[in-house]
Design a protein around this motif. Sequence first.
Motif, PDB file in Angstrom:
ATOM      1  N   VAL A 104     -12.284  -3.905  15.420  1.00 57.57           N
ATOM      2  CA  VAL A 104     -13.554  -3.208  15.111  1.00 57.57           C
ATOM      3  C   VAL A 104     -14.189  -4.219  14.789  1.00 57.57           C
ATOM      4  N   ASP A 105     -15.196  -3.336  16.112  1.00 53.22           N
ATOM      5  CA  ASP A 105     -16.681  -4.561  16.506  1.00 53.22           C
ATOM      6  C   ASP A 105     -17.079  -4.752  14.962  1.00 53.22           C
ATOM      7  N   GLY A 106     -18.165  -5.992  13.864  1.00 50.60           N
ATOM      8  CA  GLY A 106     -18.995  -6.094  14.092  1.00 50.60           C
ATOM      9  C   GLY A 106     -18.506  -6.244  12.279  1.00 50.60           C
ATOM     10  N   LEU A 107     -17.334  -6.305  11.984  1.00 51.84           N
ATOM     11  CA  LEU A 107     -17.072  -7.041  11.143  1.00 51.84           C
ATOM     12  C   LEU A 107     -16.603  -8.668  11.227  1.00 51.84           C
ATOM     13  N   LEU A 108     -17.766  -9.027  10.383  1.00 53.51           N
ATOM     14  CA  LEU A 108     -17.166 -10.588  11.001  1.00 53.51           C
ATOM     15  C   LEU A 108     -16.030 -11.303   9.926  1.00 53.51           C
ATOM     16  N   PRO A 109     -15.782 -12.096  10.168  1.00 52.68           N
ATOM     17  CA  PRO A 109     -14.745 -13.380   9.456  1.00 52.68           C
ATOM     18  C   PRO A 109     -15.418 -14.213   8.409  1.00 52.68           C
ATOM     19  N   GLU A 110     -15.552 -14.786   7.570  1.00 49.83           N
ATOM     20  CA  GLU A 110     -16.521 -15.261   7.073  1.00 49.83           C
ATOM     21  C   GLU A 110     -14.903 -16.191   5.546  1.00 49.83           C
ATOM     22  N   GLY A 111     -16.253 -17.601   6.020  1.00 49.47           N
ATOM     23  CA  GLY A 111     -15.278 -18.739   4.593  1.00 49.47           C
ATOM     24  C   GLY A 111     -14.121 -18.274   5.405  1.00 49.47           C
ATOM     25  N   PRO A 112     -13.249 -20.208   4.561  1.00 51.97           N
ATOM     26  CA  PRO A 112     -11.891 -20.616   4.587  1.00 51.97           C
ATOM     27  C   PRO A 112     -10.766 -19.438   5.209  1.00 51.97           C
ATOM     28  N   LEU A 118     -18.825  -6.132   6.937  1.00 53.95           N
ATOM     29  CA  LEU A 118     -19.581  -5.955   7.902  1.00 53.95           C
ATOM     30  C   LEU A 118     -20.560  -6.337   7.712  1.00 53.95           C
ATOM     31  N   ARG A 119     -21.168  -6.994   8.468  1.00 53.95           N
ATOM     32  CA  ARG A 119     -22.723  -7.718   8.882  1.00 53.95           C
ATOM     33  C   ARG A 119     -23.132  -6.753  10.188  1.00 53.95           C
ATOM     34  N   GLU A 120     -22.787  -6.082  11.393  1.00 58.65           N
ATOM     35  CA  GLU A 120     -23.484  -6.035  11.875  1.00 58.65           C
ATOM     36  C   GLU A 120     -22.806  -4.030  12.436  1.00 58.65           C
ATOM     37  N   PRO A 121     -23.362  -3.579  11.466  1.00 56.92           N
ATOM     38  CA  PRO A 121     -23.115  -1.826  12.120  1.00 56.92           C
ATOM     39  C   PRO A 121     -23.938  -0.973  13.549  1.00 56.92           C
ATOM     40  N   HIS A 122     -22.909  -1.517  14.356  1.00 60.68           N
ATOM     41  CA  HIS A 122     -23.200  -0.362  15.482  1.00 60.68           C
ATOM     42  C   HIS A 122     -23.279   0.166  15.307  1.00 60.68           C
ATOM     43  N   VAL A 161     -20.327   2.468  -3.627  1.00 60.61           N
ATOM     44  CA  VAL A 161     -20.941   1.867  -3.156  1.00 60.61           C
ATOM     45  C   VAL A 161     -22.332   1.930  -2.942  1.00 60.61           C
ATOM     46  N   THR A 162     -23.400   1.300  -4.396  1.00 69.67           N
ATOM     47  CA  THR A 162     -24.558   1.922  -3.966  1.00 69.67           C
ATOM     48  C   THR A 162     -25.563   0.451  -3.659  1.00 69.67           C
ATOM     49  N   ASP A 163     -24.801  -0.248  -3.798  1.00 71.01           N
ATOM     50  CA  ASP A 163     -26.199  -1.590  -2.440  1.00 71.01           C
ATOM     51  C   ASP A 163     -25.387  -1.447  -0.943  1.00 71.01           C
ATOM     52  N   ARG A 164     -25.611  -0.358  -0.647  1.00 69.51           N
ATOM     53  CA  ARG A 164     -24.215  -0.561   1.078  1.00 69.51           C
ATOM     54  C   ARG A 164     -25.636  -1.435   2.248  1.00 69.51           C
ATOM     55  N   SER A 165     -26.600  -2.362   1.818  1.00 73.75           N
ATOM     56  CA  SER A 165     -27.027  -3.002   2.888  1.00 73.75           C
ATOM     57  C   SER A 165     -26.874  -4.463   3.410  1.00 73.75           C
ATOM     58  N   SER A 166     -26.311  -5.609   2.156  1.00 73.83           N
ATOM     59  CA  SER A 166     -26.034  -6.401   2.275  1.00 73.83           C
ATOM     60  C   SER A 166     -24.676  -6.902   2.813  1.00 73.83           C
ATOM     61  N   GLY A 167     -23.871  -6.223   3.010  1.00 74.71           N
ATOM     62  CA  GLY A 167     -22.585  -6.240   3.879  1.00 74.71           C
ATOM     63  C   GLY A 167     -21.932  -7.556   2.693  1.00 74.71           C
ATOM     64  N   ASP A 168     -21.803  -7.485   1.907  1.00 71.29           N
ATOM     65  CA  ASP A 168     -21.717  -8.291   0.926  1.00 71.29           C
ATOM     66  C   ASP A 168     -20.262  -7.392   0.526  1.00 71.29           C
ATOM     67  N   LEU A 169     -19.866  -6.859   0.685  1.00 74.94           N
ATOM     68  CA  LEU A 169     -18.155  -5.872   0.580  1.00 74.94           C
ATOM     69  C   LEU A 169     -17.197  -6.403   1.362  1.00 74.94           C
ATOM     70  N   ASP A 170     -16.698  -6.783   0.174  1.00 79.31           N
ATOM     71  CA  ASP A 170     -14.845  -7.547   1.598  1.00 79.31           C
ATOM     72  C   ASP A 170     -14.457  -6.305   1.162  1.00 79.31           C
ATOM     73  N   VAL A 171     -14.129  -5.742   3.257  1.00 83.93           N
ATOM     74  CA  VAL A 171     -13.921  -4.772   2.826  1.00 83.93           C
ATOM     75  C   VAL A 171     -12.010  -5.664   3.758  1.00 83.93           C
ATOM     76  N   THR A 172     -11.745  -6.832   3.926  1.00 80.54           N
ATOM     77  CA  THR A 172     -10.376  -7.179   4.219  1.00 80.54           C
ATOM     78  C   THR A 172      -9.482  -6.801   4.418  1.00 80.54           C
ATOM     79  N   ASP A 173      -9.138  -6.707   2.638  1.00 78.69           N
ATOM     80  CA  ASP A 173      -7.862  -5.282   2.672  1.00 78.69           C
ATOM     81  C   ASP A 173      -7.383  -4.095   3.378  1.00 78.69           C
ATOM     82  N   ILE A 174      -8.144  -3.495   4.046  1.00 79.00           N
ATOM     83  CA  ILE A 174      -8.215  -2.101   3.824  1.00 79.00           C
ATOM     84  C   ILE A 174      -8.618  -2.191   5.127  1.00 79.00           C
TER      85      ILE A 174
END
Length: 241
Positions: A104-112, A118-122, A161-174
């Motif tokens: 799914v686009d916009g969910l960027l893989p980060e770190g090792p 979610l960094r790019e909500p298309h 989740v109250t702060d949805r703007s930062s993209g810091d939420l890890d959504v990998t597992d779901i």
Amino acid sequence: MIAGVDIFAADAASLRWAEAAFAASDPLLHGAERRHGGTWAPGIDLLPNASDGSVGGVPLPARFGVGPWHRAQVSVVWPGYPARDADEGAAAHRFRRVRDAAHVDGLLPEGPERRRHLREPHAFILGIALNPVPDGASPLVVWEGSHLVMGAAFRNVFEGVTDRSSGDLDVTDIYQSARREVFETCPRREVVLAPGAAVRLHRHLVHGVAPWAGPPCPEGRRIAYFRPLCEGVDDWLSTLE
């Protein structure tokens, strides 16, 4: 009809745009970054289109949507896709071959650990075919109705989740769990486009690229992609288009 997908047949106006986009992007692809053993050029922001979508004065047909448009990606796949890069793990390469690198686009893989954020909500994904190709030339692949499975999973993980703007939420597992459900329950469809034809994908739709199974095509299979951003995560999560 494919759930989560709109297909626009080519007409004279869209074919003119495709020809202009091909001509404008062709010289820029020489020396451009290639991945997967040189069989794919991502072509991010490659197309020199104007904010109204026009290329060299040739307008983008209004039926594809209204801008402003960012510079389009020109994704090119060549025979042999997907070859394996030296730094690509065996599991990742197998997923690309067997599961068409479904994502799914916009969910960027980060770190090792390649954790997804979610960094790019298309708002949607619009792809326009630029050139004729033989059968088996790495068509776009979609999982029909997968946007319903993935959307429900995303709304669940963001609930509360109250702060949805930062993209810091890890959504990998779901994300990975819902994608496994998609593979088990949603039909895999190949979308083959003639030059000037277009496809619009729901922002939550699982999609990928099939391995090259056709005869040689030196210029490769070329598609220009637009991915305009939503106003924010709440819009991205919405069940509405």
